[in-house]
Design a protein around this motif. Sequence first.
Motif, mmCIF file in Angstrom:
data_model
loop_
_atom_site.group_PDB
_atom_site.id
_atom_site.type_symbol
_atom_site.label_atom_id
_atom_site.label_comp_id
_atom_site.label_asym_id
_atom_site.label_seq_id
_atom_site.Cartn_x
_atom_site.Cartn_y
_atom_site.Cartn_z
ATOM 1 N N LEU A 1 60.237 34.775 50.603
ATOM 2 C CA LEU A 1 59.092 34.776 49.692
ATOM 3 C C LEU A 1 57.884 35.470 50.314
ATOM 4 O O LEU A 1 57.163 36.195 49.624
ATOM 5 C CB LEU A 1 58.754 33.348 49.257
ATOM 6 N N ASP A 2 57.687 35.301 51.605
ATOM 7 C CA ASP A 2 56.589 36.010 52.269
ATOM 8 C C ASP A 2 56.838 37.519 52.230
ATOM 9 O O ASP A 2 55.917 38.296 51.947
ATOM 10 C CB ASP A 2 56.431 35.532 53.712
ATOM 11 N N ASN A 3 58.074 37.934 52.485
ATOM 12 C CA ASN A 3 58.412 39.364 52.408
ATOM 13 C C ASN A 3 58.200 39.905 50.998
ATOM 14 O O ASN A 3 57.673 41.009 50.814
ATOM 15 C CB ASN A 3 59.860 39.610 52.842
ATOM 16 N N LEU A 4 58.609 39.136 49.979
ATOM 17 C CA LEU A 4 58.409 39.555 48.592
ATOM 18 C C LEU A 4 56.926 39.669 48.263
ATOM 19 O O LEU A 4 56.516 40.552 47.513
ATOM 20 C CB LEU A 4 59.109 38.585 47.635
ATOM 21 N N HIS A 5 56.132 38.802 48.852
ATOM 22 C CA HIS A 5 54.673 38.885 48.675
ATOM 23 C C HIS A 5 54.143 40.164 49.329
ATOM 24 O O HIS A 5 53.350 40.896 48.730
ATOM 25 C CB HIS A 5 53.999 37.646 49.269
ATOM 26 N N GLN A 6 54.578 40.451 50.538
ATOM 27 C CA GLN A 6 54.131 41.656 51.244
ATOM 28 C C GLN A 6 54.545 42.930 50.502
ATOM 29 O O GLN A 6 53.821 43.923 50.527
ATOM 30 C CB GLN A 6 54.698 41.683 52.682
ATOM 31 N N LYS A 7 55.690 42.891 49.838
ATOM 32 C CA LYS A 7 56.186 44.052 49.097
ATOM 33 C C LYS A 7 55.566 44.159 47.699
ATOM 34 O O LYS A 7 55.816 45.122 46.988
ATOM 35 C CB LYS A 7 57.708 43.976 48.963
ATOM 36 N N GLY A 8 54.814 43.152 47.287
ATOM 37 C CA GLY A 8 54.151 43.206 45.998
ATOM 38 C C GLY A 8 54.953 42.668 44.821
ATOM 39 O O GLY A 8 54.566 42.858 43.674
ATOM 40 N N TRP A 9 56.051 41.992 45.075
ATOM 41 C CA TRP A 9 56.864 41.437 44.003
ATOM 42 C C TRP A 9 56.310 40.131 43.461
ATOM 43 O O TRP A 9 56.517 39.797 42.303
ATOM 44 C CB TRP A 9 58.304 41.219 44.464
ATOM 45 N N VAL A 10 55.662 39.349 44.351
ATOM 46 C CA VAL A 10 55.084 38.065 43.943
ATOM 47 C C VAL A 10 53.652 37.972 44.444
ATOM 48 O O VAL A 10 53.273 38.618 45.426
ATOM 49 C CB VAL A 10 55.894 36.851 44.477
ATOM 50 N N ARG A 11 52.857 37.185 43.719
ATOM 51 C CA ARG A 11 51.522 36.821 44.213
ATOM 52 C C ARG A 11 51.620 35.366 44.624
ATOM 53 O O ARG A 11 52.520 34.652 44.186
ATOM 54 C CB ARG A 11 50.457 37.043 43.142
ATOM 55 N N ARG A 12 50.703 34.931 45.466
ATOM 56 C CA ARG A 12 50.759 33.539 45.883
ATOM 57 C C ARG A 12 49.373 32.923 45.888
ATOM 58 O O ARG A 12 48.373 33.622 46.057
ATOM 59 C CB ARG A 12 51.426 33.392 47.241
ATOM 60 N N GLU A 13 49.370 31.628 45.693
ATOM 61 C CA GLU A 13 48.122 30.876 45.689
ATOM 62 C C GLU A 13 48.323 29.632 46.547
ATOM 63 O O GLU A 13 49.335 28.935 46.399
ATOM 64 C CB GLU A 13 47.752 30.490 44.262
ATOM 65 N N ALA A 14 47.366 29.391 47.428
ATOM 66 C CA ALA A 14 47.461 28.227 48.311
ATOM 67 C C ALA A 14 47.362 26.944 47.498
ATOM 68 O O ALA A 14 46.574 26.831 46.566
ATOM 69 C CB ALA A 14 46.368 28.277 49.353
ATOM 70 N N GLU A 15 48.215 26.003 47.866
ATOM 71 C CA GLU A 15 48.177 24.662 47.289
ATOM 72 C C GLU A 15 48.401 23.693 48.442
ATOM 73 O O GLU A 15 49.524 23.493 48.877
ATOM 74 C CB GLU A 15 49.254 24.505 46.217
ATOM 75 N N GLY A 16 47.297 23.145 48.946
ATOM 76 C CA GLY A 16 47.394 22.315 50.146
ATOM 77 C C GLY A 16 47.771 23.189 51.325
ATOM 78 O O GLY A 16 47.169 24.233 51.562
ATOM 79 N N ARG A 17 48.825 22.759 52.027
ATOM 80 C CA ARG A 17 49.286 23.532 53.184
ATOM 81 C C ARG A 17 50.403 24.503 52.819
ATOM 82 O O ARG A 17 50.965 25.176 53.691
ATOM 83 C CB ARG A 17 49.776 22.572 54.267
ATOM 84 N N ALA A 18 50.743 24.576 51.552
ATOM 85 C CA ALA A 18 51.832 25.457 51.107
ATOM 86 C C ALA A 18 51.292 26.475 50.113
ATOM 87 O O ALA A 18 50.109 26.487 49.796
ATOM 88 C CB ALA A 18 52.937 24.619 50.465
ATOM 89 N N TYR A 19 52.177 27.327 49.647
ATOM 90 C CA TYR A 19 51.842 28.313 48.625
ATOM 91 C C TYR A 19 52.702 28.082 47.390
ATOM 92 O O TYR A 19 53.821 27.582 47.479
ATOM 93 C CB TYR A 19 52.130 29.739 49.116
ATOM 94 N N ARG A 20 52.168 28.518 46.265
ATOM 95 C CA ARG A 20 52.951 28.648 45.027
ATOM 96 C C ARG A 20 53.064 30.141 44.764
ATOM 97 O O ARG A 20 52.076 30.860 44.823
ATOM 98 C CB ARG A 20 52.263 27.948 43.854
ATOM 99 N N TYR A 21 54.273 30.592 44.481
ATOM 100 C CA TYR A 21 54.565 32.007 44.267
ATOM 101 C C TYR A 21 54.857 32.258 42.797
ATOM 102 O O TYR A 21 55.531 31.465 42.143
ATOM 103 C CB TYR A 21 55.771 32.427 45.112
ATOM 104 N N GLU A 22 54.379 33.416 42.309
ATOM 105 C CA GLU A 22 54.574 33.792 40.913
ATOM 106 C C GLU A 22 54.910 35.276 40.841
ATOM 107 O O GLU A 22 54.330 36.094 41.556
ATOM 108 C CB GLU A 22 53.291 33.502 40.136
ATOM 109 N N ALA A 23 55.835 35.630 39.965
ATOM 110 C CA ALA A 23 56.255 37.034 39.816
ATOM 111 C C ALA A 23 55.089 37.894 39.344
ATOM 112 O O ALA A 23 54.293 37.467 38.512
ATOM 113 C CB ALA A 23 57.410 37.135 38.831
ATOM 114 N N VAL A 24 55.001 39.099 39.881
ATOM 115 C CA VAL A 24 53.969 40.056 39.480
ATOM 116 C C VAL A 24 54.393 40.778 38.200
ATOM 117 O O VAL A 24 53.562 41.107 37.367
ATOM 118 C CB VAL A 24 53.690 41.048 40.630
ATOM 119 N N SER A 25 55.697 41.031 38.042
ATOM 120 C CA SER A 25 56.198 41.682 36.829
ATOM 121 C C SER A 25 57.489 40.997 36.399
ATOM 122 O O SER A 25 57.972 40.092 37.072
ATOM 123 C CB SER A 25 56.418 43.175 37.055
ATOM 124 N N THR A 26 58.053 41.452 35.315
ATOM 125 C CA THR A 26 59.247 40.827 34.753
ATOM 126 C C THR A 26 60.537 41.427 35.311
ATOM 127 O O THR A 26 60.533 42.520 35.884
ATOM 128 C CB THR A 26 59.271 41.003 33.225
#
Length: 142
Positions: free
Chosen positions: A47-72
């Motif tokens: 998931l971190d790699n997908l974030h770095q590649k621009g596939w997902v965005r992430r938002e901090a939630e406590g000490r973790a992240y929530r990931y969401e797709a950038v496109s379909t």
Amino acid sequence: MPRPLGELEDAVMTRVWKWNRPVTVREVLEDLQQERSIAYTTVMTVLDNLHQKGWVRREAEGRAYRYEAVSTRAAYAAALMNDAWSQSDNPAAALVAFFGMMSEEQRQALRDAVRIVQGPETAEPRDGGEENPGSTPGGGGR
């Protein structure tokens, strides 16, 4: 066009796309573990790699992240098809070969998609009458 997803990246993104909401590493991990043995840190790294590649965005939630797709998933598939087609030295022949591989259901989906892209103004004849490409006004042929 970004590189095609690897096997594990695709497995993770499939879940992110299917759920269509922000997801945690734990949620993805638990779902993946139904099919394979995999570590939390592996899913976190993917998931971190997908974030770095621009596939997902992430938002901090406590000490973790929530990931969401950038496109379909559809946009991803379209980008792959466009990339493959653009690499052909004969794009028309590539399309003919591709269409020849399609099932009737896929060809109908293609026809429907072309109608959508063309818009309603091309769906019916402009004069509102029936089309008859072999005749001209006045009754004479071409």
